[in-house]
Design a protein around this motif. Structure first.
Motif, PDB file in Angstrom:
ATOM      1  N   ILE A  79      66.188  17.165  29.748  1.00 31.68           N
ATOM      2  CA  ILE A  79      65.631  15.909  30.233  1.00 31.68           C
ATOM      3  C   ILE A  79      64.386  16.254  31.033  1.00 31.68           C
ATOM      4  O   ILE A  79      64.397  17.206  31.816  1.00 31.68           O
ATOM      5  N   PRO A  80      63.285  15.553  30.821  1.00 30.53           N
ATOM      6  CA  PRO A  80      62.054  15.935  31.511  1.00 30.53           C
ATOM      7  C   PRO A  80      61.990  15.420  32.944  1.00 30.53           C
ATOM      8  O   PRO A  80      62.595  14.399  33.277  1.00 30.53           O
ATOM      9  N   ILE A  81      61.249  16.145  33.772  1.00 22.79           N
ATOM     10  CA  ILE A  81      60.882  15.611  35.079  1.00 22.79           C
ATOM     11  C   ILE A  81      60.014  14.376  34.833  1.00 22.79           C
ATOM     12  O   ILE A  81      59.138  14.382  33.972  1.00 22.79           O
ATOM     13  N   SER A  82      60.246  13.311  35.557  1.00 24.85           N
ATOM     14  CA  SER A  82      59.512  12.066  35.315  1.00 24.85           C
ATOM     15  C   SER A  82      58.056  12.199  35.757  1.00 24.85           C
ATOM     16  O   SER A  82      57.734  12.963  36.675  1.00 24.85           O
ATOM     17  N   ASN A  83      57.187  11.461  35.082  1.00 30.41           N
ATOM     18  CA  ASN A  83      55.762  11.493  35.421  1.00 30.41           C
ATOM     19  C   ASN A  83      55.525  11.050  36.861  1.00 30.41           C
ATOM     20  O   ASN A  83      54.615  11.550  37.536  1.00 30.41           O
ATOM     21  N   GLU A  84      56.323  10.111  37.335  1.00 26.64           N
ATOM     22  CA  GLU A  84      56.151   9.626  38.712  1.00 26.64           C
ATOM     23  C   GLU A  84      56.420  10.721  39.741  1.00 26.64           C
ATOM     24  O   GLU A  84      55.802  10.759  40.800  1.00 26.64           O
ATOM     25  N   ASP A  85      57.343  11.640  39.421  1.00 19.87           N
ATOM     26  CA  ASP A  85      57.647  12.721  40.355  1.00 19.87           C
ATOM     27  C   ASP A  85      56.525  13.738  40.442  1.00 19.87           C
ATOM     28  O   ASP A  85      56.467  14.516  41.396  1.00 19.87           O
ATOM     29  N   ALA A  86      55.659  13.750  39.437  1.00 20.83           N
ATOM     30  CA  ALA A  86      54.512  14.657  39.467  1.00 20.83           C
ATOM     31  C   ALA A  86      53.248  13.953  39.954  1.00 20.83           C
ATOM     32  O   ALA A  86      52.196  14.575  40.077  1.00 20.83           O
ATOM     33  N   ALA A  87      53.347  12.661  40.218  1.00 21.22           N
ATOM     34  CA  ALA A  87      52.201  11.901  40.731  1.00 21.22           C
ATOM     35  C   ALA A  87      52.131  12.043  42.258  1.00 21.22           C
ATOM     36  O   ALA A  87      53.031  12.591  42.894  1.00 21.22           O
ATOM     37  N   GLU A  88      51.054  11.544  42.833  1.00 17.05           N
ATOM     38  CA  GLU A  88      50.914  11.593  44.285  1.00 17.05           C
ATOM     39  C   GLU A  88      52.020  10.763  44.933  1.00 17.05           C
ATOM     40  O   GLU A  88      52.330   9.653  44.504  1.00 17.05           O
ATOM     41  N   ARG A  89      52.619  11.321  45.992  1.00 19.96           N
ATOM     42  CA  ARG A  89      53.622  10.591  46.762  1.00 19.96           C
ATOM     43  C   ARG A  89      53.135  10.553  48.208  1.00 19.96           C
ATOM     44  O   ARG A  89      53.500  11.387  49.040  1.00 19.96           O
ATOM     45  N   SER A  90      52.292   9.566  48.480  1.00 20.43           N
ATOM     46  CA  SER A  90      51.642   9.475  49.782  1.00 20.43           C
ATOM     47  C   SER A  90      52.642   9.279  50.907  1.00 20.43           C
ATOM     48  O   SER A  90      52.414   9.716  52.037  1.00 20.43           O
ATOM     49  N   TYR A  91      53.779   8.627  50.614  1.00 19.63           N
ATOM     50  CA  TYR A  91      54.787   8.379  51.644  1.00 19.63           C
ATOM     51  C   TYR A  91      55.458   9.676  52.108  1.00 19.63           C
ATOM     52  O   TYR A  91      56.145   9.699  53.122  1.00 19.63           O
ATOM     53  N   LEU A  92      55.254  10.767  51.333  1.00 16.38           N
ATOM     54  CA  LEU A  92      55.756  12.075  51.736  1.00 16.38           C
ATOM     55  C   LEU A  92      54.619  13.046  52.055  1.00 16.38           C
ATOM     56  O   LEU A  92      54.865  14.213  52.373  1.00 16.38           O
ATOM     57  N   GLY A  93      53.370  12.555  51.928  1.00 14.28           N
ATOM     58  CA  GLY A  93      52.223  13.429  52.158  1.00 14.28           C
ATOM     59  C   GLY A  93      52.074  14.498  51.098  1.00 14.28           C
ATOM     60  O   GLY A  93      51.550  15.590  51.366  1.00 14.28           O
ATOM     61  N   MET A  94      52.524  14.201  49.849  1.00 11.98           N
ATOM     62  CA  MET A  94      52.489  15.194  48.783  1.00 11.98           C
ATOM     63  C   MET A  94      51.481  14.776  47.722  1.00 11.98           C
ATOM     64  O   MET A  94      51.576  13.679  47.156  1.00 11.98           O
ATOM     65  N   PRO A  95      50.498  15.661  47.412  1.00 14.67           N
ATOM     66  CA  PRO A  95      49.521  15.342  46.371  1.00 14.67           C
ATOM     67  C   PRO A  95      50.147  15.427  44.983  1.00 14.67           C
ATOM     68  O   PRO A  95      51.257  15.956  44.813  1.00 14.67           O
ATOM     69  N   ALA A  96      49.422  14.943  43.993  1.00 14.74           N
ATOM     70  CA  ALA A  96      49.888  15.003  42.607  1.00 14.74           C
ATOM     71  C   ALA A  96      49.818  16.432  42.080  1.00 14.74           C
ATOM     72  O   ALA A  96      49.077  17.271  42.587  1.00 14.74           O
ATOM     73  N   TRP A  97      50.615  16.711  41.070  1.00 13.18           N
ATOM     74  CA  TRP A  97      50.467  17.974  40.344  1.00 13.18           C
ATOM     75  C   TRP A  97      49.049  18.025  39.764  1.00 13.18           C
ATOM     76  O   TRP A  97      48.473  16.967  39.442  1.00 13.18           O
ATOM     77  N   PRO A  98      48.483  19.209  39.587  1.00 11.79           N
ATOM     78  CA  PRO A  98      47.121  19.293  39.038  1.00 11.79           C
ATOM     79  C   PRO A  98      47.046  19.039  37.539  1.00 11.79           C
ATOM     80  O   PRO A  98      45.956  19.020  36.971  1.00 11.79           O
ATOM     81  N   ILE A  99      48.199  18.870  36.892  1.00  7.38           N
ATOM     82  CA  ILE A  99      48.192  18.461  35.485  1.00  7.38           C
ATOM     83  C   ILE A  99      49.029  17.199  35.352  1.00  7.38           C
ATOM     84  O   ILE A  99      49.977  16.981  36.112  1.00  7.38           O
ATOM     85  N   ASP A 100      48.665  16.366  34.406  1.00 10.43           N
ATOM     86  CA  ASP A 100      49.419  15.154  34.107  1.00 10.43           C
ATOM     87  C   ASP A 100      50.586  15.542  33.202  1.00 10.43           C
ATOM     88  O   ASP A 100      50.378  16.084  32.110  1.00 10.43           O
ATOM     89  N   LEU A 101      51.820  15.301  33.628  1.00 10.50           N
ATOM     90  CA  LEU A 101      52.970  15.683  32.806  1.00 10.50           C
ATOM     91  C   LEU A 101      52.970  14.987  31.458  1.00 10.50           C
ATOM     92  O   LEU A 101      53.607  15.460  30.512  1.00 10.50           O
ATOM     93  N   GLY A 102      52.255  13.879  31.352  1.00  7.33           N
ATOM     94  CA  GLY A 102      52.153  13.213  30.054  1.00  7.33           C
ATOM     95  C   GLY A 102      51.501  14.096  28.999  1.00  7.33           C
ATOM     96  O   GLY A 102      51.754  13.940  27.801  1.00  7.33           O
TER      97      GLY A 102
END
Length: 434
Positions: A2-25
């Protein structure tokens, strides 16, 4: 799978975490090829129009529903699946019982020129190449890079390097048992399903809106079974033995004494496309939470040496308050989901004591899922990452990493499927350079 969801690799500002440098899509185009290798059906993980959902297993704003894909026993082992192809590939050499112990670096270019491997018998192997790829898993890949750096007097990655830091895993905990008040209906909801001959396992995931609301990481719930000494456990052991080319006559004898249960199991498998689980076998709710990246959680070289005279890996790691908040958030949502779907009328939850007492830390009872990641994290800034979006090391450009160690965050699922897609992604990058 099962893949990691695209949202989990996107920016999560509420946690202060930037997006992955590649789009999982970008990795999605490799899914079908990997699924063919393992003999599982292609298609979405959210279910399909012809997938017979029960009303109570629909997505709502409490939890999302996804379905993992599981290869059969015969197709779980890559060495078995690919053995013929590996033997026929005249350009491929495989050396076993060979542990990399030394690295030869060019002082002029800073590139890796060669590696030396040894075994316990004293044999030595020297390999020289223009490109090197480390695909040894998170812990060993990190250890090898730390050994390379130590051999160069810590000049490669620098004293302030992130190499080895941000170790992360998923944390697992049993939080409840499912009371099989209505055994047959409970079986329909939670037993493994089969779609186009592929086993599908239920994932109930914390929606990203809920993650933002509670300022927590991702998490999911799955249903496990206490097989114990039941005929199902015997059947599972028999099938695993056949995979190893072993046959257990005692297991066959036990199964012959439970022909009624096996008959029901065959009916459910063929007609209802589900596993039949006898009423006496308990279902239990397992919670799996994402551990957020923390600088203090790290892999380093231990003062203890292995039999080859090399430092072992040392892990300094513990769960933290952020994981406790994630656990509490999904437990609250799980309770809401059970009420909204009416599952509480069919199969109520019997919560573990710690889940009902906010003063009892859940993380102290949790265990690691053996999904290590994060210690050679991917990014665009060499000060905060080890590899770039092309998976090559910033500091040693001809060394690349294909491992969950490059994951900036652990995400919402076990990492295997995403690792495999990343391997295909890297292969295309490498061939493109050639």
């Amino acid at each position: 799978m099962i893949p990691i969801s695209n949202e989990d690799a996107a920016e999560r500002s509420y946690l202060g975490m930037p997006a992955w440098p590649i789009d999982l899509g970008v990795l999605d185009k490799y899914s079908e090829e990997i699924e063919r290798v393992f003999g599982v059906a292609s298609g979405p993980f959210e279910g399909e129009p012809n997938f017979r959902f029960r009303e109570g297993l629909s997505t709502n704003d409490a939890l999302n529903v996804r379905w993992a894909k599981c290869p059969s026993f015969r197709k779980c082992n890559l060495s078995t699946l690919l053995a013929g192809e590996l033997r026929q590939n005249v350009n491929l050499q495989i050396w076993t019982d060979a542990t990399v112990c030394e690295f030869t670096l060019s002082r002029e270019t800073g590139l890796l020129m060669g590696v030396t491997a040894r075994n316990l018998g004293g044999k030595t192997l020297h390999v020289f190449a223009k490109q090197f790829v480390l695909a040894a898993g998170t812990i060993e890949t990190t250890r090898l890079l730390l050994l390379m750096d130590r051999g160069a007097d810590n000049r490669i990655f620098g004293k302030a390097s992130v190499l080895g830091h941000y170790f992360q895993d998923h944390l697992k905990l049993e939080v409840a048992k499912i009371e099989r008040h209505k055994a047959v209906e409970t079986n329909r909801y939670f037993a493994y399903r089969y779609l186009r001959s592929t086993r599908r396992d239920l994932h109930l995931e914390l929606p990203h809106g809920a993650q933002a609301e509670h300022a927590v990481g991702s998490a999911f719930v799955y249903v496990a079974m206490d097989l114990g000494s039941s005929p199902l456990a015997t059947l599972k052991a028999l099938m695993q033995g056949l995979q190893r080319r072993e046959f257990d006559w005692r297991a066959l004898s036990v199964l012959s004494q439970n022909a009624g249960i096996l008959g029901k199991a065959a009916y459910w498998r063929v007609v209802k496309k589900q596993l039949y689980v006898p009423p006496q076998i308990n279902f239990k709710i397992m919670l799996c939470g994402e551990q957020l990246p923390h600088w203090q959680n790290r892999i380093s070289l231990a003062p203890v040496l292995d039999r080859l005279g090399l430092p072992k890996s040392q892990l300094d790691w513990r769960p933290r308050d952020s994981e406790e908040r994630t656990f509490r958030a999904i437990i609250s949502r799980l309770g809401d989901y059970w009420l909204r779907t009416g599952l509480d009328q069919v199969c109520p939850l019997i919560w573990n004591l710690a889940t009902l007492d906010n003063d009892m830390p859940l993380v102290s009872q949790a265990e690691a899922c053996a999904h290590p990641s994060g210690t050679t994290r991917m990014g665009t800034d060499p000060k905060t990452s080890v590899v770039g979006p092309d998976l090559s090391c910033h500091a040693v450009p001809n060394v690349s990493i294909v491992s969950a160690s490059v994951f900036p965050t652990a995400g919402s699922a076990n990492p295997t499927f995403t690792i495999m897609k990343m391997a295909y992604y890297f292969a295309d990058i490498f061939l493109g350079k050639l």
